[in-house]
Design a protein around this motif. Structure first.
Motif, mmCIF file in Angstrom:
data_model
loop_
_atom_site.group_PDB
_atom_site.id
_atom_site.type_symbol
_atom_site.label_atom_id
_atom_site.label_comp_id
_atom_site.label_asym_id
_atom_site.label_seq_id
_atom_site.Cartn_x
_atom_site.Cartn_y
_atom_site.Cartn_z
ATOM 1 N N LYS A 158 41.278 6.937 13.669
ATOM 2 C CA LYS A 158 41.772 6.850 12.288
ATOM 3 C C LYS A 158 40.629 6.559 11.329
ATOM 4 N N VAL A 159 39.788 5.607 11.695
ATOM 5 C CA VAL A 159 38.676 5.213 10.832
ATOM 6 C C VAL A 159 37.692 6.373 10.652
ATOM 7 N N ALA A 160 37.411 7.076 11.743
ATOM 8 C CA ALA A 160 36.445 8.172 11.699
ATOM 9 C C ALA A 160 37.048 9.462 11.153
ATOM 10 N N GLY A 161 38.359 9.492 11.018
ATOM 11 C CA GLY A 161 39.014 10.707 10.564
ATOM 12 C C GLY A 161 39.080 11.771 11.649
ATOM 13 N N ASN A 162 38.998 11.347 12.893
ATOM 14 C CA ASN A 162 39.006 12.248 14.035
ATOM 15 C C ASN A 162 40.416 12.251 14.638
ATOM 16 N N LYS A 163 41.213 13.248 14.286
ATOM 17 C CA LYS A 163 42.611 13.318 14.742
ATOM 18 C C LYS A 163 42.702 13.455 16.262
ATOM 19 N N SER A 164 41.769 14.189 16.862
ATOM 20 C CA SER A 164 41.785 14.380 18.304
ATOM 21 C C SER A 164 41.653 13.038 19.023
ATOM 22 N N MET A 165 40.691 12.225 18.603
ATOM 23 C CA MET A 165 40.492 10.916 19.222
ATOM 24 C C MET A 165 41.702 10.022 18.975
ATOM 25 N N GLU A 166 42.260 10.111 17.781
ATOM 26 C CA GLU A 166 43.428 9.298 17.441
ATOM 27 C C GLU A 166 44.601 9.639 18.369
ATOM 28 N N TYR A 167 44.851 10.918 18.573
ATOM 29 C CA TYR A 167 45.967 11.334 19.426
ATOM 30 C C TYR A 167 45.711 11.009 20.894
ATOM 31 N N LYS A 168 44.471 11.153 21.336
ATOM 32 C CA LYS A 168 44.137 10.789 22.716
ATOM 33 C C LYS A 168 44.338 9.290 22.922
ATOM 34 N N GLY A 169 43.991 8.502 21.907
ATOM 35 C CA GLY A 169 44.195 7.060 21.984
ATOM 36 C C GLY A 169 45.661 6.698 22.073
ATOM 37 N N LYS A 170 46.477 7.391 21.269
ATOM 38 C CA LYS A 170 47.920 7.144 21.319
ATOM 39 C C LYS A 170 48.474 7.486 22.695
ATOM 40 N N ALA A 171 48.039 8.611 23.235
ATOM 41 C CA ALA A 171 48.517 9.028 24.557
ATOM 42 C C ALA A 171 48.104 8.017 25.624
ATOM 43 N N GLU A 172 46.862 7.555 25.548
ATOM 44 C CA GLU A 172 46.381 6.580 26.527
ATOM 45 C C GLU A 172 47.136 5.260 26.401
ATOM 46 N N SER A 173 47.424 4.880 25.176
ATOM 47 C CA SER A 173 48.170 3.652 24.934
ATOM 48 C C SER A 173 49.578 3.744 25.531
ATOM 49 N N HIS A 174 50.230 4.873 25.331
ATOM 50 C CA HIS A 174 51.574 5.059 25.885
ATOM 51 C C HIS A 174 51.536 5.109 27.414
ATOM 52 N N ALA A 175 50.516 5.723 27.972
ATOM 53 C CA ALA A 175 50.377 5.753 29.432
ATOM 54 C C ALA A 175 50.180 4.339 29.972
ATOM 55 N N GLY A 176 49.410 3.536 29.245
ATOM 56 C CA GLY A 176 49.208 2.142 29.650
ATOM 57 C C GLY A 176 50.487 1.338 29.601
ATOM 58 N N LYS A 177 51.282 1.579 28.558
ATOM 59 C CA LYS A 177 52.572 0.887 28.454
ATOM 60 C C LYS A 177 53.468 1.252 29.629
ATOM 61 N N ALA A 178 53.477 2.540 29.972
ATOM 62 C CA ALA A 178 54.312 2.992 31.087
ATOM 63 C C ALA A 178 53.861 2.352 32.399
ATOM 64 N N GLU A 179 52.554 2.286 32.614
ATOM 65 C CA GLU A 179 52.043 1.685 33.844
ATOM 66 C C GLU A 179 52.362 0.193 33.895
ATOM 67 N N ALA A 180 52.265 -0.477 32.767
ATOM 68 C CA ALA A 180 52.599 -1.903 32.712
ATOM 69 C C ALA A 180 54.088 -2.117 32.987
#
Length: 59
Positions: free
Chosen positions: A23-45
């Motif tokens: 978000k800070v860098a304005g990089n949508k790809s990184m932002e979406y990858k971060g969201k996906a990784e965050s959701h995967a982490g929630k699922a694993e937890a």
């Protein structure tokens, strides 16, 4: 805590960092990858929570 809970929470935190950095860098790809990784982490937890609850219930 079991290893799935620990790994899940770590992955969730890492994903949040990537999301904010994107978000800070304005990089949508990184932002979406971060969201996906965050959701995967929630699922694993959650899986770790379920595994832990099941183990407690069978004792």
């Amino acid at each position: 805590m079991n290893k799935n809970q620990v790994k899940g929470h770590a992955k969730e935190a890492k994903g949040k960092v990537k999301e904010v950095a994107g978000k800070v860098a304005g990089n949508k790809s990184m932002e979406y990858k971060g969201k996906a990784e965050s959701h995967a982490g929630k699922a694993e937890a959650k899986y770790g929570d379920l595994k832990n609850d099941t183990k407690k219930a069978t004792k």
